[in-house]
Write an enzyme that holds these catalytic residues in place. Structure first.
Site, PDB file in Angstrom:
ATOM      1  N   SER A 143      61.359  42.527  24.292  1.00 38.36           N
ATOM      2  CA  SER A 143      60.587  41.910  25.110  1.00 38.36           C
ATOM      3  C   SER A 143      59.002  41.872  24.723  1.00 38.36           C
ATOM      4  O   SER A 143      58.945  43.297  24.258  1.00 38.36           O
ATOM      5  CB  SER A 143      60.708  41.980  26.571  1.00 38.36           C
ATOM      6  N   TYR A 168      61.964  47.013  33.482  1.00 38.80           N
ATOM      7  CA  TYR A 168      62.476  45.755  32.488  1.00 38.80           C
ATOM      8  C   TYR A 168      61.948  46.135  31.225  1.00 38.80           C
ATOM      9  O   TYR A 168      62.790  46.638  30.279  1.00 38.80           O
ATOM     10  CB  TYR A 168      62.040  44.286  33.084  1.00 38.80           C
TER      11      TYR A 168
END
Length: 351
Positions: A143, A168
């Protein structure tokens, strides 16, 4: 063509990727936990389009597509080690593309355990299964969030990414470190995919485009964080899928010039690398909102708010390595992509 496992095929990117690979002639097995993190109608709608009927799905059972002869699907959790091992032993995959993960920056603050289970424990299970079943290449979703507090723009894979600001992001950075270890120890080719703000038809309901479109159509205000002083490198889903396919087809061989005296974070001596897949063209948040308003033919009521924990003010992808190594650069315009999403949203929700 290849036999490919795609995890996360009830998800946004996995659904589109499975369709594209099936259309070019690959054999695909899709996997998803089908959790209730967001609207299950969207997840089952995606599966239905690929011929996986909701009533046929049963945990741990392979289901054949009614649309594609070369497609099968299984509902399975990544943290189900025995289930994952059995699937790999039975199916003998050439390549694996791991897109399944617990997504969302803000949700990771509220429910950290879900990220450890899926993104850490689940990823170890995928790595181990690849290692023991002669998988030729593992590509996996990382990401843009891994860049964290880095303010050097555009973000390059050769930048240090040691300061994530959400669990995350930390879980995705951990995936990259774990993948490098398996590339180094077991010569498993691995490629991390740092996606930048993916959007388009069948997109995730927790993402800004979906939330803004829904709120505007319902006459509700939209929340503008950091008082609008934000920008994102919005990347259209078709561009993401093309990038993933090119990565899948070109496993890394290792960088012979890599040196431990001046270590490059984006490559290694081992068959390991990462790529940014982004539009290389950041858009200001208020310009993004204006584009949605134009496509909807409606003006949004705006609720300006402070920055949220875990968010970053800007993202901007340096994609030079993608261009140099794979001959590819995402280029879809925001106007086209938002228009395609709005058309899909109106059709799906009948509004």
């Amino acid at each position: 063509m290849a036999k490919i496992l795609i995890t996360g095929t009830a998800g946004f990117i996995g659904f589109h990727l499975a369709k594209k690979l099936l259309e070019r002639g690959d054999e695909v097995v899709g996997l998803d936990s089908i959790n209730d993190y967001y609207d299950l109608r969207v997840k089952y709608g995606r599966l239905g389009l690929t011929g996986i009927e909701k009533d046929a799905i049963s945990y741990g059972k392979l289901v054949s597509s009614t649309v594609y002869d070369a497609y099968k699907f299984i509902q399975l959790n990544l943290e189900d080690q025995q289930g994952i091992n059995n699937l790999f032993k039975q199916q003998k995959f050439d390549n694996v593309i791991n897109l399944a993960a617990q997504a969302g920056v803000r949700y990771s603050i509220e429910n950290p355990q879900a990220y450890v289970d899926s993104n850490i424990v689940g990823f170890v299970n995928i790595l181990e299964a690849c290692r023991h079943n002669s998988v030729e290449h593992l590509s996996y979703a990382s990401s843009s969030s891994v860049y964290g507090l880095n303010e050097t723009m555009p973000f390059s894979i050769h930048h240090n990414v040691d300061h994530p600001i959400s669990l995350y992001a930390a879980s995705k950075k951990s995936n990259e470190l774990m993948a490098h270890t398996y590339s180094h120890l077991f010569n498993l080719p691995t490629t991390g995919l740092r996606f930048f703000t993916v959007y388009g038809p069948w997109g995730r309901p927790d993402m800004a485009l979906f939330l803004f479109t829904k709120a505007i159509l319902e006459g509700n205000p939209i929340n503008i964080f950091n008082n609008g002083e934000m920008s994102r490198d919005f990347t259209y889903i078709d561009d993401i899928v093309e990038g993933v396919i090119r990565v899948n087809d070109n496993p890394p061989k290792g960088n012979p010039n890599w040196s431990g005296k001046n270590p490059d974070p984006g490559t290694a001596k081992a068959p390991y690398t990462v790529y940014n897949i982004g539009n290389n063209s950041p858009v200001k948040l208020m310009d993004f909102v204006s584009t949605i308003e134009k496509c909807l033919g409606m003006e949004a009521e705006k609720n300006f708010m402070p920055m949220q924990p875990g968010d970053v003010a800007a993202t901007y992808a340096d994609v030079q390595d993608l261009i140099n190594n794979l001959g590819y650069k995402p280029e879809t315009s925001l106007e086209y992509g938002v228009g395609e999403f709005v058309t899909w949203y109106r059709e799906f929700y009948k509004v």
